[in-house]
Motif scaffolding. Structure first.
Motif, PDB file in Angstrom:
ATOM      1  N   ALA A 276      15.958  14.726  -8.678  1.00  0.00           N
ATOM      2  CA  ALA A 276      15.608  16.138  -8.495  1.00  0.00           C
ATOM      3  C   ALA A 276      16.618  16.997  -9.242  1.00  0.00           C
ATOM      4  CB  ALA A 276      15.577  16.498  -7.013  1.00  0.00           C
ATOM      5  N   PHE A 277      16.196  18.221  -9.532  1.00  0.00           N
ATOM      6  CA  PHE A 277      17.061  19.166 -10.238  1.00  0.00           C
ATOM      7  C   PHE A 277      16.912  20.549  -9.612  1.00  0.00           C
ATOM      8  CE2 PHE A 277      15.955  15.913 -13.359  1.00  0.00           C
ATOM      9  CZ  PHE A 277      17.221  15.562 -13.846  1.00  0.00           C
ATOM     10  N   ALA A 278      18.063  21.171  -9.399  1.00  0.00           N
ATOM     11  CA  ALA A 278      18.062  22.587  -9.033  1.00  0.00           C
ATOM     12  C   ALA A 278      18.087  23.381 -10.327  1.00  0.00           C
ATOM     13  CB  ALA A 278      19.276  22.914  -8.179  1.00  0.00           C
ATOM     14  N   GLN A 279      17.120  24.273 -10.468  1.00  0.00           N
ATOM     15  CA  GLN A 279      17.008  25.039 -11.698  1.00  0.00           C
ATOM     16  C   GLN A 279      17.508  26.461 -11.446  1.00  0.00           C
ATOM     17  OE1 GLN A 279      13.082  26.097 -13.776  1.00  0.00           O
ATOM     18  NE2 GLN A 279      13.648  24.176 -14.763  1.00  0.00           N
ATOM     19  N   TYR A 280      18.430  26.905 -12.292  1.00  0.00           N
ATOM     20  CA  TYR A 280      18.996  28.245 -12.196  1.00  0.00           C
ATOM     21  C   TYR A 280      18.577  29.047 -13.425  1.00  0.00           C
ATOM     22  CZ  TYR A 280      22.105  26.470  -8.512  1.00  0.00           C
ATOM     23  OH  TYR A 280      22.612  25.926  -7.347  1.00  0.00           O
ATOM     24  N   LEU A 281      18.296  30.339 -13.209  1.00  0.00           N
ATOM     25  CA  LEU A 281      17.835  31.221 -14.280  1.00  0.00           C
ATOM     26  C   LEU A 281      18.885  32.304 -14.520  1.00  0.00           C
ATOM     27  CD1 LEU A 281      15.376  31.847 -16.152  1.00  0.00           C
ATOM     28  CD2 LEU A 281      14.554  33.367 -14.332  1.00  0.00           C
ATOM     29  N   ARG A 282      19.125  32.590 -15.794  1.00  0.00           N
ATOM     30  CA  ARG A 282      20.122  33.616 -16.122  1.00  0.00           C
ATOM     31  C   ARG A 282      19.752  34.944 -15.456  1.00  0.00           C
ATOM     32  NH1 ARG A 282      24.011  33.906 -19.874  1.00  0.00           N
ATOM     33  NH2 ARG A 282      23.227  32.087 -21.014  1.00  0.00           N
ATOM     34  N   ALA A 283      20.726  35.562 -14.823  1.00  0.00           N
ATOM     35  CA  ALA A 283      20.505  36.827 -14.130  1.00  0.00           C
ATOM     36  C   ALA A 283      20.434  37.974 -15.131  1.00  0.00           C
ATOM     37  CB  ALA A 283      21.629  37.066 -13.130  1.00  0.00           C
ATOM     38  N   PRO A 284      19.845  39.101 -14.729  1.00  0.00           N
ATOM     39  CA  PRO A 284      19.797  40.264 -15.622  1.00  0.00           C
ATOM     40  C   PRO A 284      21.206  40.701 -16.032  1.00  0.00           C
ATOM     41  CG  PRO A 284      18.347  40.576 -13.739  1.00  0.00           C
ATOM     42  CD  PRO A 284      19.147  39.344 -13.463  1.00  0.00           C
ATOM     43  N   ALA A 285      21.319  41.246 -17.213  1.00  0.00           N
ATOM     44  CA  ALA A 285      22.614  41.698 -17.722  1.00  0.00           C
ATOM     45  C   ALA A 285      23.214  42.739 -16.783  1.00  0.00           C
ATOM     46  CB  ALA A 285      22.448  42.278 -19.121  1.00  0.00           C
ATOM     47  N   GLY A 286      24.501  42.617 -16.562  1.00  0.00           N
ATOM     48  CA  GLY A 286      25.196  43.590 -15.728  1.00  0.00           C
ATOM     49  C   GLY A 286      25.164  43.294 -14.254  1.00  0.00           C
ATOM     50  N   SER A 287      24.515  42.182 -13.838  1.00  0.00           N
ATOM     51  CA  SER A 287      24.417  41.879 -12.409  1.00  0.00           C
ATOM     52  C   SER A 287      25.691  41.263 -11.857  1.00  0.00           C
ATOM     53  CB  SER A 287      23.252  40.917 -12.150  1.00  0.00           C
ATOM     54  OG  SER A 287      23.523  39.663 -12.753  1.00  0.00           O
ATOM     55  N   GLY A 288      26.566  40.768 -12.728  1.00  0.00           N
ATOM     56  CA  GLY A 288      27.818  40.185 -12.275  1.00  0.00           C
ATOM     57  C   GLY A 288      27.737  38.705 -11.970  1.00  0.00           C
ATOM     58  N   THR A 289      26.521  38.153 -11.874  1.00  0.00           N
ATOM     59  CA  THR A 289      26.333  36.722 -11.636  1.00  0.00           C
ATOM     60  C   THR A 289      25.493  36.174 -12.780  1.00  0.00           C
ATOM     61  OG1 THR A 289      26.377  37.063  -9.254  1.00  0.00           O
ATOM     62  CG2 THR A 289      25.465  34.988 -10.045  1.00  0.00           C
ATOM     63  N   HIS A 290      25.941  35.106 -13.392  1.00  0.00           N
ATOM     64  CA  HIS A 290      25.299  34.667 -14.627  1.00  0.00           C
ATOM     65  C   HIS A 290      23.996  33.899 -14.409  1.00  0.00           C
ATOM     66  CE1 HIS A 290      28.520  36.164 -17.112  1.00  0.00           C
ATOM     67  NE2 HIS A 290      29.409  35.543 -16.367  1.00  0.00           N
ATOM     68  N   PHE A 291      23.950  33.003 -13.391  1.00  0.00           N
ATOM     69  CA  PHE A 291      22.745  32.212 -13.146  1.00  0.00           C
ATOM     70  C   PHE A 291      22.443  32.207 -11.656  1.00  0.00           C
ATOM     71  CE2 PHE A 291      24.340  30.626 -17.145  1.00  0.00           C
ATOM     72  CZ  PHE A 291      23.195  30.477 -17.912  1.00  0.00           C
ATOM     73  N   LEU A 292      21.191  32.469 -11.307  1.00  0.00           N
ATOM     74  CA  LEU A 292      20.756  32.529  -9.913  1.00  0.00           C
ATOM     75  C   LEU A 292      19.711  31.449  -9.634  1.00  0.00           C
ATOM     76  CD1 LEU A 292      20.345  36.402  -9.486  1.00  0.00           C
ATOM     77  CD2 LEU A 292      22.231  34.967  -8.667  1.00  0.00           C
TER      78      LEU A 292
END
Length: 329
Positions: A276-292
């Motif tokens: 299995a894999f947990a998939q993270y998506l790049r957060a919107p610019a300026g959100s302070g967190t890179h992948f959610l």
């Protein structure tokens, strides 16, 4: 009195706690939800603790706990709808048709291997645990009425004698055998052939998973599709639509899936005895967190091909899998 109660509590917990993980697996097979299974195990232990002073040892403590757990699950399932996967509700969709969430459907959930892994080092026990929690098997079990489900699990997974099951369910041995025959017949129509499903243990299969991760993180759709079997199935609960075949899955990935190259990160885990894999998506610019958190994928391998990908879009599952709530770049 307090000292006596404490002694009973300590004695019960010391003897019963080693069975907690396998009881969780049993409840999960019955109800198809890791959240509900945890609650039912808690209820099982509460009922067992209250009745422990009446436990006479006519059976093993393990068998006694399974009796309580099965009864607890059957009571909880009264009047409940089954937990399906999208492919169990209708035919496959075309990737250009609109997709829609079905939040009112109690969807099947995956279970982390870390929560139900065999506590014994016996290789046969480990293989049995993995085989009996395969995602496709759990989905197939949900097609059975609760009592059929219980009989099949007690007889075929736990290897109880028909007389033991009959005593638990307060029915005849002949009735148990009849229920088991019907359950097996229905399961044969819905469950995969376990001989065809393979563990990712060979160098070729491990390389396959490495290529899958690399292709997804590059958003290289042709490279992803190349790893699929000709009849691959792609499901995405709580979306009711699902796709069959590399062409339709590839079209979905190219047109509907968010993110581009370097916008996705994949974290390895394991669920239902499968990679299995947990998939993270790049957060919107300026959100302070890179992948959610984006989704949790559970893969089925047959030989050196991916034959099924279940994408669970409920990011609340990340906590159950002890996965981080964000990733730095």
């Amino acid at each position: 009195m307090a000292s006596a109660t404490t002694t009973v509590n300590d004695d019960f917990l010391a003897k019963a706690n080693p069975f907690r993980r396998e009881l969780l697996a049993h409840c999960y097979r019955m109800v198809g939800s890791v959240h509900d299974a945890e609650d039912l195990v808690q209820e099982t232990y509460l009922r067992a603790w209250r009745a422990y002073d009446k436990f006479e040892g006519r059976s093993s403590l393990r068998t006694w706990l399974y009796r309580i757990a099965t009864t607890t699950c059957l009571t909880a399932l009264e009047g409940r709808r089954r937990r399906p996967m999208p492919a169990g509700l209708g035919g496959s969709a075309h990737p250009d048709t609109p997709v829609a969430e079905q939040p009112d459907v109690p969807w099947l959930e995956p279970v982390p291997d870390a929560m139900i892994g065999a506590t014994r080092t016996d290789p046969a026990a480990i293989v049995s645990m993995r085989a009996s929690t395969r995602l496709a098997l759990i989905a197939a079990l949900q097609h059975l009425p609760p009592r059929q489900r219980a009989v099949l699990l007690l007889r075929d997974v736990l290897a109880w004698r028909a007389a033991e099951v009959a005593e638990l369910l307060d029915i005849s041995t002949a009735a148990v055998n009849s229920i088991l025959q019907r359950a097996r017949a229905q399961l044969d129509q819905a469950a995969p052939n376990e001989d065809e499903v393979t563990e990712p243990s060979t160098p070729g299969q491990r390389e396959l998973l490495d290529r899958y991760v690399a292709a997804f993180e590059k958003k290289d759709v042709p490279a992803i599709v190349e790893l699929f079997s000709t009849d691959v199935v792609w499901e995405m609960p709580p979306l009711s639509e699902w796709y069959r075949g590399p062409e339709h899955v590839g079209r979905h990935l190219a047109v509907r899936c968010p993110g581009g190259p370097d916008d996705i990160r994949m974290v390895r885990t394991s669920a239902n005895g499968q990679p299995a894999f947990a998939q993270y998506l790049r957060a919107p610019a300026g959100s302070g967190t890179h992948f959610l958190p984006f989704n949790l994928q559970v893969l089925t391998l047959t030989g050196n091909r991916i034959t099924h990908v279940a994408n669970f879009l409920d990011t609340g599952l990340f906590e159950k899998f002890d996965l981080p709530q964000h990733l730095a770049d």
